[in-house]
Scaffold this motif. Structure first.
Motif, PDB file in Angstrom:
ATOM      1  N   THR A 106       0.827  -1.200   0.000  1.00 48.47           N
ATOM      2  CA  THR A 106       0.000   0.000   0.000  1.00 48.47           C
ATOM      3  C   THR A 106       0.865   1.256   0.000  1.00 48.47           C
ATOM      4  O   THR A 106       2.068   1.195   0.212  1.00 48.47           O
ATOM      5  N   ARG A 110       0.969   7.869  -6.577  1.00 48.58           N
ATOM      6  CA  ARG A 110       0.152   7.762  -7.790  1.00 48.58           C
ATOM      7  C   ARG A 110       1.030   7.773  -9.043  1.00 48.58           C
ATOM      8  O   ARG A 110       0.698   7.165 -10.045  1.00 48.58           O
ATOM      9  N   SER A 111       2.158   8.464  -8.969  1.00 50.35           N
ATOM     10  CA  SER A 111       3.042   8.607 -10.124  1.00 50.35           C
ATOM     11  C   SER A 111       4.064   7.473 -10.232  1.00 50.35           C
ATOM     12  O   SER A 111       5.001   7.570 -11.017  1.00 50.35           O
ATOM     13  N   THR A 142      -3.447  -0.976  -8.745  1.00 50.70           N
ATOM     14  CA  THR A 142      -4.784  -0.382  -8.758  1.00 50.70           C
ATOM     15  C   THR A 142      -4.789   0.841  -7.845  1.00 50.70           C
ATOM     16  O   THR A 142      -4.036   0.893  -6.872  1.00 50.70           O
ATOM     17  N   PRO A 143      -5.644   1.822  -8.124  1.00 49.84           N
ATOM     18  CA  PRO A 143      -5.739   2.976  -7.227  1.00 49.84           C
ATOM     19  C   PRO A 143      -6.329   2.526  -5.880  1.00 49.84           C
ATOM     20  O   PRO A 143      -7.224   1.685  -5.841  1.00 49.84           O
ATOM     21  N   GLU A 144      -5.816   3.089  -4.785  1.00 52.18           N
ATOM     22  CA  GLU A 144      -6.392   2.806  -3.473  1.00 52.18           C
ATOM     23  C   GLU A 144      -7.743   3.506  -3.378  1.00 52.18           C
ATOM     24  O   GLU A 144      -8.041   4.421  -4.153  1.00 52.18           O
ATOM     25  N   GLY A 147      -7.962   7.157  -3.542  1.00 56.57           N
ATOM     26  CA  GLY A 147      -7.621   7.744  -4.827  1.00 56.57           C
ATOM     27  C   GLY A 147      -6.341   8.552  -4.813  1.00 56.57           C
ATOM     28  O   GLY A 147      -5.918   9.079  -5.830  1.00 56.57           O
ATOM     29  N   LYS A 148      -5.697   8.659  -3.643  1.00 64.01           N
ATOM     30  CA  LYS A 148      -4.487   9.471  -3.523  1.00 64.01           C
ATOM     31  C   LYS A 148      -3.212   8.670  -3.738  1.00 64.01           C
ATOM     32  O   LYS A 148      -2.149   9.242  -3.923  1.00 64.01           O
ATOM     33  N   SER A 149      -3.309   7.355  -3.696  1.00 64.38           N
ATOM     34  CA  SER A 149      -2.118   6.518  -3.851  1.00 64.38           C
ATOM     35  C   SER A 149      -2.492   5.247  -4.596  1.00 64.38           C
ATOM     36  O   SER A 149      -3.655   4.987  -4.868  1.00 64.38           O
ATOM     37  N   MET A 150      -1.464   4.463  -4.898  1.00 58.07           N
ATOM     38  CA  MET A 150      -1.658   3.208  -5.618  1.00 58.07           C
ATOM     39  C   MET A 150      -1.447   2.025  -4.687  1.00 58.07           C
ATOM     40  O   MET A 150      -0.724   2.129  -3.692  1.00 58.07           O
TER      41      MET A 150
END
Length: 172
Positions: A106, A110-111, A142-144, A147-150
């Motif tokens: 976790t 995002r980048s 997948t996006p967490e 929505g702020k991290s992957m």
């Protein structure tokens, strides 16, 4: 003995205890197990448990004189890093993926440039797990929910559902 020799060559600073799985809880959806080594063998709570190929399986959560229990559920956390990109995150169990024998990394940015097939290893942060212990490879990103991290879904290198022989890292 070949497996132990290979692992010791990779991490000569660590001490290991060989152990066999002697029990499994059929109601544990995270595939925890019981081993045939305990405190008389130098095993302690929070010792890391690896497969005979060197992949992280879990951590000792209970230890008595002659046996110990290894857990893998969501309270299991380890600092992890993607080998290729050096992106850091937290390796943990996930109810959503446990039935398929998967876990997650976790808090990836995002980048992130990480991708499927990248290898995950421990960082050693937190002091429970030594650094550079193999965990597995990324199956998908997948996006967490925030929505702020992957989130990286990890296919572990060892399957806790079928493992029979392990090594307990008693010091590093």
């Amino acid at each position: 003995f070949k497996a132990l020799t290979n692992i010791q060559e990779q991490h000569p600073e660590m001490s290991y205890t060989s152990s066999f799985v002697i029990g499994r809880d059929p109601l544990d959806s995270f595939w925890g197990f019981t081993l045939d080594r305990g405190t008389l063998d130098g095993v302690a709570v929070n010792d890391a448990v690896i497969s005979d190929e060197g992949y992280l399986l879990g951590v000792v959560r209970e230890a008595d004189l002659t046996s110990c229990k290894v857990i893998l559920h969501p309270s299991f956390n380890a600092a992890g890093v993607v080998s290729r990109t050096r992106d850091n995150g937290i390796i943990t169990g996930s109810a959503e993926y446990a039935a398929d024998g998967l876990c997650v990394l976790t808090n990836l940015a995002r980048s992130t440039m990480s991708k499927a097939g990248d290898q995950i290893v421990t960082t050693g942060l937190g002091g429970v797990f030594p650094p550079d212990v193999l965990v597995g490879v990324i199956k998908e990103l997948t996006p967490e929910a925030s929505g702020k991290s992957m989130l990286a879904v990890i296919k572990p290198g060892a399957d806790p559902r079928t493992v029979r022989h392990v090594f307990i890292i008693t010091s590093y």
